[in-house]
Scaffold this active site. Structure first.
Site, mmCIF file in Angstrom:
data_model
loop_
_atom_site.group_PDB
_atom_site.id
_atom_site.type_symbol
_atom_site.label_atom_id
_atom_site.label_comp_id
_atom_site.label_asym_id
_atom_site.label_seq_id
_atom_site.Cartn_x
_atom_site.Cartn_y
_atom_site.Cartn_z
ATOM 1 N N ALA A 115 0.821 -1.217 0.000
ATOM 2 C CA ALA A 115 0.000 0.000 0.000
ATOM 3 C C ALA A 115 0.853 1.263 0.000
ATOM 4 C CB ALA A 115 -0.953 -0.009 1.209
ATOM 5 N N CYS A 116 1.504 1.545 1.117
ATOM 6 C CA CYS A 116 2.159 2.842 1.287
ATOM 7 C C CYS A 116 3.416 3.002 0.444
ATOM 8 C CB CYS A 116 2.461 3.080 2.765
ATOM 9 S SG CYS A 116 0.970 3.147 3.772
ATOM 10 N N VAL A 117 3.898 1.917 -0.164
ATOM 11 C CA VAL A 117 4.942 2.019 -1.180
ATOM 12 C C VAL A 117 4.322 2.058 -2.569
ATOM 13 C CG1 VAL A 117 6.960 0.912 -2.234
ATOM 14 C CG2 VAL A 117 6.676 0.878 0.253
#
Length: 208
Positions: A115-117
């Site tokens: 997600a956050c990458v």
């Protein structure tokens, strides 16, 4: 992609996303200690080569904690942009800081890969950036989901790389004396057998 495929210290920005202990607890794709060591090596690389660094964190007060101290200690006074959403590219402050730096090559490291990458990587690619994902400084919940996220980003146009390749790409010539000592120290501290070999050559092998 741009005409010259190799990174240089003058054309890249490093984006570090959510390297926080609370998220590292969820990493199951790799050894956590190795992941932290690799990320510290990447942060040191950015410092030695004076590559601008943008840091973003999320939920630091309620779950995830601050940027890991070992990474913050390397970066010094570099501030962290706190955000509420998973996609750092949808955070106005993060995106504005990257735009202000003005470089079109983005090196990305972070947690969690799924997600956050992957979300900011996909978004930056859509906005025309050349994006390099430092895969061995990213961690996913499982090995499979980490791998699938990397494959999705690569299919979209991101370049997969490692912290060591980034360092060697920026150094490129060991006669560059201004960064030689710093780059070599990072390799010796973090690059396993390669680092051991460099230390041995320095201490034991002398010209006749």
């Amino acid at each position: 992609m741009t005409e010259h495929p190799l990174l240089s210290p003058q054309d890249a920005t490093l984006l570090i996303v959510d390297h926080q202990a609370g998220l590292a607890f969820g990493v199951g794709s790799t050894d956590r200690q190795l992941l932290v060591s690799n990320t510290v090596a990447l942060a040191k690389t950015a410092k030695v080569f004076q590559v601008p660094v943008v840091v973003s964190t999320s939920a630091s007060k309620v779950y995830s904690g601050p940027l890991m101290p070992t990474i913050q200690n390397v970066l010094g006074e570099v501030p962290s942009f706190e955000r509420r959403n998973m996609n750092a590219w949808e955070d106005d402050a993060v995106r504005a800081e990257i735009a202000k730096i003005g470089r079109r090559k983005l090196i990305v490291s972070g947690l969690l890969t799924e997600a956050c990458v992957s979300f900011p990587v996909l978004s930056a690619l859509a906005d025309g950036y050349d994006v390099f994902v430092v895969a061995d400084t990213c961690g996913g919940v499982t090995a499979d989901s980490h791998s699938l996220a990397l494959r999705r980003m690569e299919t979209a146009g991101a370049v997969m790389t490692s912290w060591l390749q980034v360092l060697l790409e920026l150094q490129r010539d060991w006669t560059r004396r201004e960064t030689y000592d710093g780059a070599r120290a990072i390799v010796e501290a973090h690059a396993g057998g390669y680092g051991i070999g460099l230390a041995y050559a320095r201490d034991m092998i002398h010209p006749i």
